[in-house]
Design a protein around this motif. Structure first.
Motif, short mmCIF file in Angstrom:
data_model
loop_
_atom_site.label_atom_id
_atom_site.label_comp_id
_atom_site.label_asym_id
_atom_site.label_seq_id
_atom_site.Cartn_x
_atom_site.Cartn_y
_atom_site.Cartn_z
N LEU A 4 -0.87 3.71 15.62
CA LEU A 4 -0.58 4.28 14.31
C LEU A 4 -0.91 3.25 13.25
CD1 LEU A 4 2.81 6.03 15.06
CD2 LEU A 4 0.55 7.07 14.95
N ARG A 5 -1.69 3.63 12.27
CA ARG A 5 -2.12 2.69 11.24
C ARG A 5 -1.66 3.19 9.88
NH1 ARG A 5 -8.13 0.52 12.95
NH2 ARG A 5 -7.67 0.20 15.18
N PRO A 6 -1.39 2.26 8.96
CA PRO A 6 -0.99 2.67 7.62
C PRO A 6 -2.10 3.46 6.93
CG PRO A 6 -0.48 0.36 7.99
CD PRO A 6 -1.33 0.81 9.15
N ASP A 7 -1.70 4.26 5.96
CA ASP A 7 -2.66 4.99 5.12
C ASP A 7 -3.70 4.00 4.57
OD1 ASP A 7 -3.80 6.18 2.70
OD2 ASP A 7 -2.24 7.70 2.88
N GLN A 8 -4.94 4.37 4.64
CA GLN A 8 -6.01 3.45 4.22
C GLN A 8 -6.01 3.20 2.71
OE1 GLN A 8 -9.74 4.90 5.76
NE2 GLN A 8 -9.25 4.30 7.86
N SER A 80 3.75 0.18 -1.82
CA SER A 80 5.09 -0.36 -1.64
C SER A 80 5.65 -0.03 -0.27
CB SER A 80 6.04 0.15 -2.73
OG SER A 80 6.24 1.55 -2.60
N ALA A 81 5.06 0.95 0.43
CA ALA A 81 5.51 1.29 1.77
C ALA A 81 5.28 0.14 2.75
CB ALA A 81 4.78 2.54 2.27
N LEU A 82 4.47 -0.85 2.37
CA LEU A 82 4.21 -2.00 3.23
C LEU A 82 5.19 -3.14 2.99
CD1 LEU A 82 0.31 -2.15 2.93
CD2 LEU A 82 1.68 -0.90 4.60
N CYS A 83 6.08 -3.00 2.01
CA CYS A 83 7.01 -4.09 1.69
C CYS A 83 7.92 -4.37 2.88
CB CYS A 83 7.82 -3.73 0.45
SG CYS A 83 6.84 -3.74 -1.08
N PRO A 84 8.15 -5.64 3.20
CA PRO A 84 8.84 -5.96 4.46
C PRO A 84 10.33 -5.64 4.49
CG PRO A 84 8.35 -7.96 3.20
CD PRO A 84 7.64 -6.84 2.51
N TYR A 85 11.00 -5.52 3.32
CA TYR A 85 12.44 -5.30 3.38
C TYR A 85 12.81 -3.85 3.66
CZ TYR A 85 12.99 -3.27 -1.36
OH TYR A 85 12.94 -2.47 -2.47
N ALA A 86 11.89 -2.90 3.46
CA ALA A 86 12.16 -1.50 3.78
C ALA A 86 10.85 -0.83 4.15
CB ALA A 86 12.83 -0.78 2.60
N PRO A 87 10.20 -1.30 5.20
CA PRO A 87 8.84 -0.81 5.48
C PRO A 87 8.81 0.63 5.96
CG PRO A 87 9.62 -2.21 7.26
CD PRO A 87 10.67 -2.28 6.18
N HIS A 88 7.86 1.38 5.42
CA HIS A 88 7.55 2.73 5.89
C HIS A 88 6.03 2.85 6.02
CE1 HIS A 88 11.66 3.42 4.38
NE2 HIS A 88 11.69 4.46 5.19
N PRO A 89 5.42 2.05 6.88
CA PRO A 89 3.95 1.98 6.89
C PRO A 89 3.27 3.26 7.33
CG PRO A 89 4.88 0.83 8.78
CD PRO A 89 6.03 1.19 7.90
N HIS A 90 4.02 4.18 7.92
CA HIS A 90 3.37 5.40 8.40
C HIS A 90 3.60 6.59 7.49
CE1 HIS A 90 2.55 2.86 11.70
NE2 HIS A 90 3.80 2.81 12.11
N LEU A 91 4.13 6.33 6.30
CA LEU A 91 4.07 7.35 5.26
C LEU A 91 2.62 7.56 4.86
CD1 LEU A 91 7.03 6.30 2.93
CD2 LEU A 91 6.89 8.40 4.27
N GLU A 92 2.37 8.67 4.18
CA GLU A 92 1.01 9.02 3.80
C GLU A 92 0.98 9.36 2.32
OE1 GLU A 92 -2.45 12.06 5.49
OE2 GLU A 92 -0.32 12.55 5.77
N HIS A 447 -1.98 15.84 -20.19
CA HIS A 447 -1.07 14.69 -20.19
C HIS A 447 -1.46 13.73 -19.07
CE1 HIS A 447 2.40 12.86 -22.05
NE2 HIS A 447 2.87 12.58 -20.84
N GLN A 448 -0.59 13.47 -18.11
CA GLN A 448 -0.79 12.43 -17.10
C GLN A 448 -2.04 12.68 -16.26
OE1 GLN A 448 1.96 9.84 -15.83
NE2 GLN A 448 -0.04 9.02 -15.38
N VAL A 449 -2.72 11.58 -15.91
CA VAL A 449 -3.86 11.60 -14.99
C VAL A 449 -3.50 10.75 -13.78
CG1 VAL A 449 -6.29 11.00 -14.66
CG2 VAL A 449 -5.48 11.80 -16.91
N ARG A 450 -3.75 11.26 -12.60
CA ARG A 450 -3.65 10.47 -11.37
C ARG A 450 -5.00 10.49 -10.66
NH1 ARG A 450 -0.27 6.93 -12.09
NH2 ARG A 450 1.89 7.56 -12.43
N LEU A 451 -5.39 9.35 -10.11
CA LEU A 451 -6.71 9.21 -9.49
C LEU A 451 -6.60 9.25 -7.98
CD1 LEU A 451 -8.17 6.36 -11.73
CD2 LEU A 451 -8.24 8.85 -12.10
N GLU A 452 -7.63 9.78 -7.35
CA GLU A 452 -7.70 9.84 -5.90
C GLU A 452 -7.48 8.45 -5.29
OE1 GLU A 452 -10.98 11.23 -2.53
OE2 GLU A 452 -11.64 10.41 -4.45
N GLY A 453 -6.55 8.37 -4.35
CA GLY A 453 -6.33 7.11 -3.65
C GLY A 453 -5.49 6.10 -4.40
N GLY A 454 -5.05 6.42 -5.61
CA GLY A 454 -4.23 5.48 -6.37
C GLY A 454 -4.93 4.97 -7.60
N ASP A 455 -4.18 4.31 -8.46
CA ASP A 455 -4.70 3.83 -9.73
C ASP A 455 -3.86 2.66 -10.19
OD1 ASP A 455 -2.37 5.23 -10.93
OD2 ASP A 455 -3.53 7.03 -10.49
#
Length: 465
Positions: A4-8, A80-92, A447-455
């Protein structure tokens, strides 16, 4: 064996995120509130310059209810899902959390299996938000390592406060409850963000719902009854630590943009207006001798104007205030973009030294009196640069023109229509319009814009570059 790998699209550090692939599409919140009794929508805009449909709305997802006033929205999960104090690396990074600022309804939008045609996966009813969180008028979304955080401008008591923050479960999107254990003197709310590695949250202030839902209350504004404070909190313990009063003349403390690099402990806050001279300002917060401090680093003056060309709220002043309503910081922490919704300008500042910003670029479009056009627009434009979003590599900047429906109508009484523009950023600074990109949304406002894959205003990072 299956691995299982984190979201790319999750990156440990800002520098790694800067190398992410370019976005092909953007999600844009569009609203019809107060216009035609039609529902708001989430539009998909083609951002691929190689596509024959570049700069076009390629899909429109209408909400099932009218009157939501879609405003800010965000992803369910991010780096932030990769942060070590509360990791959720397999969220998407799959769902967009889209609240209605006026209705207190929250839509969970699924961007898969086809990101070009998102669908509604779940609706959180207003009564559930109010009952389980104690808050109303949800505003800003941030994907934290342990939950989805939502700021709210009102309490569940109607048009009053206090406003604050509540949380949603990462997996089923249930409302978990209010975030604060001890709010101290904080009452007004607006934006929030954090220095995750410092266990510090920062919040800003606008007003309670009765002070904006039918437009700004100018008696309250002139008497200094809107927000003027920054609040600092213990993020892990959920307790208020410190308030910084920027001064009674500074009203409407809006957007917050902390440095992305987790080793840095500073950020920027935008103040919409000064009662002294109608200027707008940018403040840098920073840590000094174990306490938090803030210093004004940019002041943008008002512009003299013919009173006959001004809307009613400004006629007696004979000037156009800049009305800085949004700011955004590139992932490399180098450039700060500042939207001057009143004068119709977008500024680019080099903030490599956060205490000595340097203006490196400026464009003009719209504006209360200028109404400057775009190479692809037909005639003058209403509104001005408002919500601004930066690509992860920092080379492209997108922005829209609507603030909030009732406030739009106060400052642009000719009834602005919606549009979206794009800037190209040169390697060493400077900005210019992409002459091939301008999206006209007609009567529907944007109003708000969100970009594919993050911004640049989505992710938080826990590992240094």
């Amino acid at each position: 064996m299956t691995f299982l790998r984190p979201d790319q699209t999750f990156y440990p550090s800002p520098r790694m995120a800067c190398k992410a692939p370019a976005e092909r599409l953007g999600y844009v919140a569009t609203l019809n509130t107060g216009r035609n009794n039609q529902p708001d929508a989430l539009c998909v805009v083609n951002l691929d310059p190689e596509s024959p449909r570049y700069g076009q709305v390629v899909h429109k997802l209408e909400m099932p209810y009218a009157g939501d006033e879609l405003h800010h929205f965000g992803w369910n999960a991010c780096s932030s899902a990769l942060c070590p104090y509360a990791p959720h690396p397999h969220l998407e990074r799959r769902y967009l959390i889209v609240p209605g600022l006026r209705s207190s309804r929250i839509y969970i939008i699924d961007t898969k299996p086809d990101p070009w045609r998102p669908s509604i996966a779940k609706i959180i009813a207003p009564e559930d938000v109010l009952k389980r969180s104690g808050y109303s008028r949800p505003h800003t979304i941030h994907c934290g390592p342990d939950a989805i955080y939502v700021s709210a401008l009102g309490a569940n008591n109607g048009g009053g406060g206090p406003g604050g923050i509540f949380m949603l479960d990462h997996f089923n999107f249930d409302v978990l409850g209010p975030w604060e254990i001890d709010r101290g003197p904080q009452r007004l709310a607006y934006d929030f963000w954090w220095h995750i590695t410092e266990d510090t949250m920062i919040t800003s202030e606008w007003g309670v719902p009765r002070q904006f839902e039918n437009g700004l209350v100018f008696e309250d504004l002139l008497n200094g009854r809107y927000g003027r404070n920054l609040h600092f909190w213990d993020l892990r313990r959920r307790r208020h630590l410190q308030t910084i009063n920027l001064g009674d003349e500074y009203q409407l403390v809006f957007e917050l943009r902390p440095a992305h690099e987790p080793t840095k402990t500073y950020g920027f806050a935008g103040v919409v207006i000064s009662l002294k001279n109608l200027s707008s300002s940018i403040w840098t917060w920073y840590r000094e001798k174990g306490r938090w401090a803030a210093r004004k680093v940019i002041e943008i003056p008002a512009e003299p104007a013919d009173p006959d060309k001004l809307p009613p709220p400004l006629k007696g002043f004979g000037a156009v205030p800049p009305l800085v309503t949004d700011i955004d910081l590139s992932l490399d922490d180098r450039y700060l973009y500042v939207s001057c919704w009143g004068t119709g300008e977008l500024h680019q500042y080099d903030v490599s030294d956060p205490f000595k910003p340097r203006l490196t670029g400026k464009v003009q479009i719209g504006g209360i009196t200028r109404r400057a056009g775009h190479p692809l627009s037909q005639g003058p434009l209403l509104g001005g640069p408002q919500m601004v979003e930066i690509s992860r590599d920092g080379r492209r900047v997108y922005f829209t023109n609507s603030l909030y429906s009732s406030v739009d109508d106060q400052f642009y009484p000719d009834r602005l229509t919606g549009w979206m523009a794009k800037l190209l950023v040169t390697e060493d600074g400077g900005i210019a319009f992409d002459p091939n990109f301008f999206v006209d949304f007609g009567e529907t406002r944007t109003h708000q814009v969100r970009l594919e894959g993050g911004d640049a205003s989505t992710d938080s990072f826990c590992y240094p570059s």
